[in-house]
Design a protein around this motif. Structure first.
Motif, PDB file in Angstrom:
ATOM      1  N   LEU A  73     -40.270  24.341  -0.168  1.00  0.00           N
ATOM      2  CA  LEU A  73     -40.933  23.399  -1.059  1.00  0.00           C
ATOM      3  C   LEU A  73     -40.127  23.326  -2.350  1.00  0.00           C
ATOM      4  O   LEU A  73     -39.864  24.345  -2.981  1.00  0.00           O
ATOM      5  N   ASP A  75     -42.350  19.505  -5.444  1.00  0.00           N
ATOM      6  CA  ASP A  75     -43.405  19.566  -4.426  1.00  0.00           C
ATOM      7  C   ASP A  75     -44.471  20.588  -4.798  1.00  0.00           C
ATOM      8  O   ASP A  75     -45.671  20.347  -4.617  1.00  0.00           O
ATOM      9  N   GLY A 130     -50.209  17.004  -3.438  1.00  0.00           N
ATOM     10  CA  GLY A 130     -49.366  17.317  -2.300  1.00  0.00           C
ATOM     11  C   GLY A 130     -50.008  16.900  -0.986  1.00  0.00           C
ATOM     12  O   GLY A 130     -51.184  16.528  -0.925  1.00  0.00           O
ATOM     13  N   GLN A 178     -48.368  20.749   2.797  1.00  0.00           N
ATOM     14  CA  GLN A 178     -47.902  21.479   1.621  1.00  0.00           C
ATOM     15  C   GLN A 178     -49.004  22.337   1.027  1.00  0.00           C
ATOM     16  O   GLN A 178     -48.761  23.473   0.600  1.00  0.00           O
TER      17      GLN A 178
END
Length: 343
Positions: A43, A47, A56, A60
């Motif tokens: 990530l 992110d 997200g 995620q």
């Protein structure tokens, strides 16, 4: 101590300790952020930021909140707990080379878990969540055995004897665990082997909640006993002269060290060397006074374990290696270095 009565040297010592702990805090925050970005599925910082603020994707959020964040938080708690436990034991024994693993506390916690797994398979839900309590009971029973064998009626607790008894008890427990693990089912044996190697296996928020109360209660208690540890470092006679109830205070401090080490072993397995390295580095950075040594040890232990766990997840992707192996790779050479410089 009131600042009006501080000498110049004491003010400088406090300023240095505050500076060192501030730098350590910044390094922990930086390592925390890097660890959130590290893993088989990477990530990016952007992110992570989006996911933290709810922007997200579902994937995620699952990776960050359900897998990585609990493990990172547990790493911080375990590192701080092991480090303060080691600092207490070093202060009580007046030996900078002692730690919870050397005294057999970690082995006692491991033996309780192995005994339980010998009768109940690890694929059942109940044993997994019951193991922290078992590890704590095992650590406490081992500490009680060591204390009783080290205590003499007219002399009280003898620190040197405590270390020697701890080494002997740890050796006996390790032999018993070896016999028990040979008799385990292959699946259980694999789980126990990885757990004893120092795998942070409790990677969800339930384990964070199970460990956090111990850290929340025992760390402030240990910090409050800094002056007692300073007095004990002067020797029993001087400590008694300063008004310390040596045997009683030592017993309570051992109980705090056992509580910290046992609860950390339950979630993090047999991670060694943190209780040895962190207090020693803290002593070099902030000096031997425990009002600075204990919090600095906690910060160094947290930093050491979060870095080790990040390396364990990153080094051999997609396979994780136990965090305890990374700590041992760092700690074993340093322990030999300390041993070579010890008089």
């Amino acid at each position: 101590m009131n600042e009006l009565y501080m000498t110049g040297a004491e003010k400088n010592r406090r300023s240095r300790a505050i500076l060192v702990m501030s730098v350590l805090g910044i390094l922990i925050i930086a390592s925390f952020i890097i660890s959130m970005n590290t893993g088989f599925i990477r990530l990016s910082p952007l992110d992570v930021l989006k996911t933290v603020f709810g922007a997200g994707t579902d994937k995620q959020e699952l990776i960050l909140f359900d897998f990585r964040l609990p493990r990172i938080v547990i790493s911080v708690l375990i590192g701080a707990g092991f480090a303060v436990s080691g600092a207490i034991i070093q202060g009580i024994s007046r030996n900078p080379l002692s730690d919870p693993g050397l005294l057999g506390i970690n082995a006692g916690a491991g033996l309780a878990v192995v005994l339980y797994i010998s009768f109940y398979p690890v694929n059942e839900a109940a044993p997994l969540f019951f193991m922290p309590f078992l590890a704590l009971i095992g650590a406490g029973a081992t500490a009680l055995l060591i204390y009783s064998l080290s205590y003499r009626k007219h002399y009280g607790l003898m620190p040197t004897r405590m270390i020697l008894v701890g080494i002997a008890v740890a050796a006996g427990i390790s032999a018993a665990m070896l016999v028990l693990t040979i008799r385990l089912d292959p699946n259980d044996y694999q789980f126990v082997s990885i757990w004893l190697a120092g795998s942070i296996w409790g990677t969800n928020w339930k384990f964070v909640l199970a460990l956090f109360p111990w850290i929340l209660i025992l760390l402030p208690y240990s910090f409050a006993k800094a002056k007692v540890l300073n007095a004990l470092n002067l020797g029993d006679q001087l400590a008694i002269g300063l008004g310390a109830r040596v045997n009683k205070e030592r017993l309570w401090l051992i109980a705090a060290a056992v509580g910290l080490a046992g609860s950390c072993v339950a979630v993090g397995g047999g991670i060694g060397f943190v209780g040895l390295i962190a207090p020693h580095l803290a002593r070099r950075l902030v000096g031997p006074q425990h009002q600075y040594l204990l919090p600095a040890s906690a910060l160094i232990g947290a930093l050491l374990l979060i870095v080790a766990d990040t390396l364990a997840r990153w080094a051999f992707q997609p396979t994780d290696i136990p965090t305890g192996i990374v700590v041992a790779v760092i700690g074993a050479p340093y322990f030999l270095y300390l041993l070579s410089r010890s008089k």
